[in-house]
Design a protein around this motif. Sequence first.
Motif, PDB file in Angstrom:
ATOM      1  N   ALA A 136       0.819  -1.217   0.000  1.00  0.00           N
ATOM      2  CA  ALA A 136       0.000   0.000   0.000  1.00  0.00           C
ATOM      3  C   ALA A 136       0.848   1.259   0.000  1.00  0.00           C
ATOM      4  O   ALA A 136       0.562   2.222  -0.725  1.00  0.00           O
ATOM      5  N   VAL A 137       1.895   1.278   0.803  1.00  0.00           N
ATOM      6  CA  VAL A 137       2.750   2.469   0.869  1.00  0.00           C
ATOM      7  C   VAL A 137       3.418   2.705  -0.480  1.00  0.00           C
ATOM      8  O   VAL A 137       3.395   3.809  -1.031  1.00  0.00           O
ATOM      9  N   ALA A 138       4.021   1.652  -1.024  1.00  0.00           N
ATOM     10  CA  ALA A 138       4.736   1.781  -2.295  1.00  0.00           C
ATOM     11  C   ALA A 138       3.795   2.211  -3.416  1.00  0.00           C
ATOM     12  O   ALA A 138       4.119   3.111  -4.211  1.00  0.00           O
ATOM     13  N   ALA A 139       2.638   1.567  -3.516  1.00  0.00           N
ATOM     14  CA  ALA A 139       1.712   1.869  -4.609  1.00  0.00           C
ATOM     15  C   ALA A 139       1.141   3.273  -4.488  1.00  0.00           C
ATOM     16  O   ALA A 139       0.954   3.968  -5.499  1.00  0.00           O
ATOM     17  N   ALA A 140       0.865   3.704  -3.257  1.00  0.00           N
ATOM     18  CA  ALA A 140       0.341   5.057  -3.072  1.00  0.00           C
ATOM     19  C   ALA A 140       1.383   6.106  -3.461  1.00  0.00           C
ATOM     20  O   ALA A 140       1.073   7.087  -4.157  1.00  0.00           O
ATOM     21  N   GLU A 141       2.617   5.905  -3.042  1.00  0.00           N
ATOM     22  CA  GLU A 141       3.666   6.857  -3.394  1.00  0.00           C
ATOM     23  C   GLU A 141       3.910   6.872  -4.899  1.00  0.00           C
ATOM     24  O   GLU A 141       4.115   7.940  -5.499  1.00  0.00           O
ATOM     25  N   HIS A 142       3.874   5.701  -5.529  1.00  0.00           N
ATOM     26  CA  HIS A 142       4.084   5.625  -6.979  1.00  0.00           C
ATOM     27  C   HIS A 142       2.937   6.309  -7.717  1.00  0.00           C
ATOM     28  O   HIS A 142       3.160   6.974  -8.743  1.00  0.00           O
ATOM     29  N   THR A 143       1.724   6.159  -7.205  1.00  0.00           N
ATOM     30  CA  THR A 143       0.577   6.818  -7.822  1.00  0.00           C
ATOM     31  C   THR A 143       0.772   8.321  -7.863  1.00  0.00           C
ATOM     32  O   THR A 143       0.581   8.967  -8.906  1.00  0.00           O
ATOM     33  N   VAL A 144       1.161   8.895  -6.732  1.00  0.00           N
ATOM     34  CA  VAL A 144       1.333  10.351  -6.673  1.00  0.00           C
ATOM     35  C   VAL A 144       2.519  10.788  -7.528  1.00  0.00           C
ATOM     36  O   VAL A 144       2.486  11.851  -8.164  1.00  0.00           O
ATOM     37  N   MET A 171       4.307   6.173 -18.499  1.00  0.00           N
ATOM     38  CA  MET A 171       4.066   4.758 -18.218  1.00  0.00           C
ATOM     39  C   MET A 171       5.243   4.137 -17.482  1.00  0.00           C
ATOM     40  O   MET A 171       6.397   4.486 -17.732  1.00  0.00           O
ATOM     41  N   THR A 172       4.933   3.198 -16.589  1.00  0.00           N
ATOM     42  CA  THR A 172       5.925   2.350 -15.941  1.00  0.00           C
ATOM     43  C   THR A 172       5.452   0.904 -16.036  1.00  0.00           C
ATOM     44  O   THR A 172       4.247   0.643 -16.090  1.00  0.00           O
ATOM     45  N   PRO A 173       6.372  -0.069 -16.049  1.00  0.00           N
ATOM     46  CA  PRO A 173       5.999  -1.473 -16.310  1.00  0.00           C
ATOM     47  C   PRO A 173       5.575  -2.250 -15.065  1.00  0.00           C
ATOM     48  O   PRO A 173       6.268  -3.167 -14.625  1.00  0.00           O
ATOM     49  N   HIS A 174       4.409  -1.878 -14.513  1.00  0.00           N
ATOM     50  CA  HIS A 174       3.823  -2.580 -13.360  1.00  0.00           C
ATOM     51  C   HIS A 174       4.819  -2.655 -12.206  1.00  0.00           C
ATOM     52  O   HIS A 174       5.101  -3.728 -11.660  1.00  0.00           O
ATOM     53  N   LEU A 175       5.316  -1.479 -11.809  1.00  0.00           N
ATOM     54  CA  LEU A 175       6.342  -1.395 -10.773  1.00  0.00           C
ATOM     55  C   LEU A 175       5.880  -0.665  -9.515  1.00  0.00           C
ATOM     56  O   LEU A 175       6.707  -0.384  -8.643  1.00  0.00           O
ATOM     57  N   ALA A 176       4.597  -0.360  -9.401  1.00  0.00           N
ATOM     58  CA  ALA A 176       4.148   0.469  -8.279  1.00  0.00           C
ATOM     59  C   ALA A 176       4.496  -0.145  -6.927  1.00  0.00           C
ATOM     60  O   ALA A 176       4.796   0.563  -5.973  1.00  0.00           O
ATOM     61  N   GLY A 177       4.460  -1.467  -6.836  1.00  0.00           N
ATOM     62  CA  GLY A 177       4.746  -2.115  -5.557  1.00  0.00           C
ATOM     63  C   GLY A 177       6.184  -2.516  -5.373  1.00  0.00           C
ATOM     64  O   GLY A 177       6.529  -3.162  -4.373  1.00  0.00           O
ATOM     65  N   ALA A 178       7.063  -2.136  -6.307  1.00  0.00           N
ATOM     66  CA  ALA A 178       8.438  -2.641  -6.302  1.00  0.00           C
ATOM     67  C   ALA A 178       9.341  -1.820  -5.395  1.00  0.00           C
ATOM     68  O   ALA A 178      10.127  -0.984  -5.865  1.00  0.00           O
ATOM     69  N   THR A 179       9.225  -2.046  -4.083  1.00  0.00           N
ATOM     70  CA  THR A 179      10.169  -1.467  -3.133  1.00  0.00           C
ATOM     71  C   THR A 179      10.686  -2.577  -2.228  1.00  0.00           C
ATOM     72  O   THR A 179      10.033  -3.609  -2.036  1.00  0.00           O
TER      73      THR A 179
END
Length: 350
Positions: A122-130, A301-309
Amino acid sequence: MPPIPVLIAGDHFVTCGLVAEHLRATVGEAVEIRELTLPWPYTPFGPVAEVDEASGSEDELIAALDGVRIAVTQMAPFTERVLAAAPELRLVVVCRGGPVNVNIPAATAHGVTVRTTPGRNAVAAAEHTVALLTAALRQIPANHAGLVAGEWRSDLYALEHCGDELAGATVGLVGYGAIGSRVARILHAFDAEVLVHDPYADPATVTGRPVDLPELLASSQVVSLHARLTPETAGMIDAAALDRMRPGAVLVNTARGGLVDYPAVARALHSGRLRAAAFDVFDAEPLPADSPLRTAPRVVMTPHLAGATRQTAIRAARLSAEAVAAHLAGEGPDAATTAGPVAAAVNGRR
């Protein structure tokens, strides 16, 4: 009592070593750890038999599950065939928010409880979204590419080319789970006005103004998607939905590619109906060479990396170890569901 055999079917993100470290710290000598390393992400995941987003083969998993009672994985394909071949298995912990790589009806039929680790990214995806949102508003990737190519675009100060600020902007969030709610809190720190559409969210817990979807689309300068992909939400942002959005709005999707009609988005970008868009997920992955998004203007665009931390992987390992500990302590699915961050039970033992 002899230690209980546990298979860690790790990969190169949530690794066997990381899960083993947290298992040993949580349950100690109560388990006998066995390891199987799957090829993801160096080899893309995909469908395996009847399950999706899986890595590795049924045959290697069946061999590794011999005598195993508990399995921890992110990507291993727990199909009907695999579950039928593992009579000792009683628990599968999936280190992700949804067990798309597990045949849940088959697991239930074979007496196997399936737990997940919701909120792990959740943290990673939220930060990537913003990050994607602000990159799209200010067209940062395009400006960077121009500078690398030797351009110095002072003309971008012209009013018609300027980007927008988040402060004072109206941002609509479709979905208010672990990620959407965190995005809302970040946006409030930017002094944005937040609208929320989520029929399953408790309005008393929403940080923002709850609205229905038509109002959100019509009122938002930015629309960001955080909904699960279900039969009801599939294709929810189609040509008709894009027409209901404010002219010059920005669309962001870090949830599921199936929520969006991407050819319609590309047309809206070419026509100027959408000012910009930002995506981390797509209806077909990897992104096909003939995708209209590749030639659409003003898309980030990014290659499905929102959760990649690194923190996401560590959190997944910790939550999965806690789920194993809860199982060994005799806590049932109801206990797991109500235990907050520990894990969510998808089904129960027969």
